[in-house]
Design an enzyme around this catalytic site. Structure first.
Site, PDB file in Angstrom:
ATOM      1  N   ALA A   1      -9.780  -8.109   5.207  1.00  0.00           N
ATOM      2  CA  ALA A   1     -10.588  -6.909   4.613  1.00  0.00           C
ATOM      3  C   ALA A   1     -10.455  -7.410   2.936  1.00  0.00           C
ATOM      4  CB  ALA A   1     -11.095  -5.520   5.265  1.00  0.00           C
ATOM      5  N   ALA A   2     -11.209  -7.914   2.706  1.00  0.00           N
ATOM      6  CA  ALA A   2     -10.761  -7.728   1.214  1.00  0.00           C
ATOM      7  C   ALA A   2     -10.603  -6.819   0.097  1.00  0.00           C
ATOM      8  CB  ALA A   2     -12.309  -8.716  -0.327  1.00  0.00           C
ATOM      9  N   CYS A   3     -10.276  -5.510   0.654  1.00  0.00           N
ATOM     10  CA  CYS A   3     -10.627  -4.084   0.233  1.00  0.00           C
ATOM     11  C   CYS A   3      -8.915  -4.447   1.102  1.00  0.00           C
ATOM     12  CB  CYS A   3     -11.194  -2.852   0.459  1.00  0.00           C
ATOM     13  SG  CYS A   3     -12.000  -3.405   2.090  1.00  0.00           S
ATOM     14  N   HIS A   4      -8.451  -4.298   1.567  1.00  0.00           N
ATOM     15  CA  HIS A   4      -7.193  -4.098   2.336  1.00  0.00           C
ATOM     16  C   HIS A   4      -6.228  -4.951   2.352  1.00  0.00           C
ATOM     17  CE1 HIS A   4      -9.795  -1.710   5.569  1.00  0.00           C
ATOM     18  NE2 HIS A   4      -9.243  -0.634   4.213  1.00  0.00           N
TER      19      HIS A   4
END
Length: 181
Positions: A172-175
């Site tokens: 996940a890009a947000c992680h």
């Protein structure tokens, strides 16, 4: 829409400890129906412009929210600067469409997810593919397919490099700290 977490029960537990929390309503219409004291959303999660919103019930009085930046006194002196009106209007219209058509959108996303899972199973076989969140009775997000391909030497990047018509990620890009894994 699907409610994955029991936010009402979580809210009671947090309130009993004299803490404040925001209910993240990123991908559903919960934002419009939320009864929590703070709710947040991000437009890009439901095809709105990349702008966010934070709903706060009783800012500065019922909810301990105070400005981080100071300036022109906009929004009852909670933040400086001029609002991006076109993006705010786009967020509002997209939210309106989600509330109005949410069941249709959800059914379509579920159909697409189920089709993808059927094609993956047909391509790799039941012995080599494992759907990580597909359990009897589990509540699954309609727009998410989480799977592992089992076999020696298989790495997510290598498998995806051979895909010509599927866009996917191995994380996940947000992680991700670096934006790439």
């Amino acid at each position: 829409m699907i409610f994955v977490f029991n936010t009402q029960q979580n809210g009671i537990q947090v309130k009993n400890r004299n803490c404040w929390f925001t209910t993240p309503c990123i991908q559903t219409e919960i934002f419009a129906k939320s009864s929590s004291k703070m709710s947040d959303t991000a437009g890009h999660k439901f095809y709105a412009p990349r702008i966010g919103a934070l709903y706060v019930r009783g800012p500065g009085t019922a909810t301990p929210l105070h400005p981080m930046l100071f300036g022109g006194g906009q929004e009852r002196s909670f933040r400086p600067g001029t609002e991006n009106t076109p993006m705010i209007a786009g967020l509002g219209k997209a939210a309106e469409l989600v509330v109005k058509n949410g069941d249709v959108y959800e059914a379509h996303m579920r159909d697409v997810r189920d089709y993808l899972e059927a094609r993956l199973e047909a391509s790799f076989g039941k012995q080599r593919i494992h759907f990580n969140s597909k359990f009897a009775g589990s509540k699954r997000l309609c727009n998410t397919c989480n799977f592992s391909i089992l076999g020696p030497g298989l790495q997510g990047r290598r498998v995806l490099s051979h895909c010509k018509t599927l866009l996917a990620s191995v994380g996940a890009a947000c992680h991700s700290e670096k934006g790439e894994r």
